[in-house]
Design an enzyme around this catalytic site. Structure first.
Site, mmCIF file in Angstrom:
data_model
loop_
_atom_site.group_PDB
_atom_site.id
_atom_site.type_symbol
_atom_site.label_atom_id
_atom_site.label_comp_id
_atom_site.label_asym_id
_atom_site.label_seq_id
_atom_site.Cartn_x
_atom_site.Cartn_y
_atom_site.Cartn_z
ATOM 1 N N GLN A 27 -4.949 -2.039 9.314
ATOM 2 C CA GLN A 27 -4.741 -3.330 8.650
ATOM 3 C C GLN A 27 -5.355 -4.474 9.472
ATOM 4 O O GLN A 27 -5.091 -4.587 10.667
ATOM 5 C CB GLN A 27 -3.233 -3.564 8.448
ATOM 6 C CG GLN A 27 -2.903 -4.815 7.680
ATOM 7 C CD GLN A 27 -3.424 -4.794 6.243
ATOM 8 O OE1 GLN A 27 -3.262 -3.820 5.512
ATOM 9 N NE2 GLN A 27 -4.084 -5.865 5.832
ATOM 10 N N LYS A 76 0.843 -1.200 0.000
ATOM 11 C CA LYS A 76 0.000 0.000 0.000
ATOM 12 C C LYS A 76 0.880 1.253 0.000
ATOM 13 O O LYS A 76 0.607 2.230 -0.697
ATOM 14 C CB LYS A 76 -0.948 -0.018 1.210
ATOM 15 C CG LYS A 76 -2.082 -1.021 1.012
ATOM 16 C CD LYS A 76 -2.833 -1.376 2.274
ATOM 17 C CE LYS A 76 -3.791 -2.545 1.957
ATOM 18 N NZ LYS A 76 -4.473 -3.097 3.127
ATOM 19 N N ASP A 91 -11.408 2.178 3.558
ATOM 20 C CA ASP A 91 -11.672 0.755 3.343
ATOM 21 C C ASP A 91 -13.174 0.519 3.149
ATOM 22 O O ASP A 91 -13.597 -0.557 2.746
ATOM 23 C CB ASP A 91 -11.191 -0.068 4.554
ATOM 24 C CG ASP A 91 -9.942 -0.877 4.235
ATOM 25 O OD1 ASP A 91 -9.673 -1.084 3.037
ATOM 26 O OD2 ASP A 91 -9.261 -1.294 5.186
#
Ligand code: NDP
Length: 293
Positions: free
Chosen positions: A97, A53, A120
């Site tokens: 994460q 990322k 997200d």
């Protein structure tokens, strides 16, 4: 006729190049998109995801921040980091994460991220927006699937779509997105209690497989000309290979590609798209924060 292979590496690269140009324009307007990534613990797979990322941010020109907490960090410590990023106006997107260590409640953490920074798209507020067709962010993996269909030259409008799997991160949001007025698909979301699954698959113009079942979708379960998107990532034994294992999807690629009009491979299909869509959401968050949408 063998299927066209929709290459996720190529499509995601194309998207990243488009975003790189867009970021130049944003910076010209004084906007520097910024993504903050939080990693708790030292799970090797999570470290790789975070590093990928960061690399994508660097390529596109997005500023990236990273906080790494030890595996025994408390929920309050993590909430404190998120609160800091929530309040920091220079941060547009926040990503925590997953998976988190077992002692930290995932739901509470994900809901503590401000919806406008929830790149997200896991916050119930943003999920709810999708349900009523007022999209802010699109969840990354489902959005990646739809982008592959679109850029592969296919339309969802009027299509009968079968989704294999109903998880909150793939199947369900896909279903929510596909039957909206901008997509116009007729959707059937299937799961372990679905009856006559084979017949349902045989009737589909598009099948999206997200079950976590290695090579589940066989050649005799699809009709000629179907478009198949394979989300599954399964590690299976591969005796005689250097590593002794290989990655396969939820689709029997070799058999299904003989009948499909198009199909995505594993690896190199949906996987690379997930990060590209995360980057896209970060740009959306930056634009929204600066009144550019
Ligand atoms: P989950 O395990 O959360 O959900 C699996 C779904 O598939 C469930 O709804 C389950 O039904 C259904 N299912 C499982 N077996 C069958 C079966 N035999 N017949 C019918 N339905 C079945 O998985 P995820 O959605 O998290 O992930 C699915 C796959 O996608 C995994 O391989 C994962 O690694 C991969 N993935 C890939 C990503 C990427 O970036 N490419 C991102 C996220 C996931 P029920 O609800 O009844 O249990």
């Amino acid at each position: 006729m063998a299927a066209r292979i929709i290459n996720g590496n190529e499509v995601s690269q194309q998207m990243k190049d488009e975003m790189k140009d867009e970021v130049v324009g944003l910076k010209g307007k004084g906007v520097e998109p910024c993504l903050a990534v939080i990693l708790v613990g030292d799970d090797p797979a999570s470290k790789v995801y975070v590093s990928n990322k960061k690399k994508a941010c660097e390529y596109i020109g997005i500023r990236s921040l990273e906080t790494v907490l030890p595996a025994d960090a408390t929920t309050d410590q993590l909430l404190g980091v998120i609160d800091g990023y929530n309040k920091d106006k220079s941060v547009h997107g926040i990503l925590c994460q997953l998976p988190l260590p077992k002692h930290i409640p995932e739901t509470k953490i994900l809901r503590s991220i401000l919806p406008e920074k929830d790149v997200d798209c896991f916050h119930p507020y943003n999920v709810g927006l999708i349900s009523i067709g007022e999209v802010r962010f699109l969840p990354c993996t489902p959005a990646g699937c739809l982008e592959l269909i679109k850029r592969g030259g296919f339309t969802t409008s009027g299509a009968d779509v079968v989704i294999l799997g109903r998880s909150n991160i793939v199947g369900r949001p896909l279903s929510n997105m596909l039957d909206q007025r901008n997509m116009n698909a007729t959707v059937m979301m299937c799961h372990t209690k679905t009856k006559n699954l084979k017949e349902k698959c045989l009737g589909a113009d598009i099948i999206i497989a997200a079950m976590g079942q290695p090579e589940f979708l066989k050649g005799d379960m699809v009709k000629e000309g179907v478009v198949v998107i394979d989300v599954g990532i399964n590690r299976v034994e591969a005796p005689g290979t250097e590593r002794g294992w290989k990655l396969v999807g939820d689709v029997d690629f070799e058999a299904v590609k003989e009948k499909a009009a198009a199909i995505t491979p594993v690896p190199g299909g949906v996987g690379p798209m997930t990060i590209a869509m995360l980057m896209k959401n970060t740009l959306t968050a930056a634009k929204e924060a600066h009144g550019l949408l």
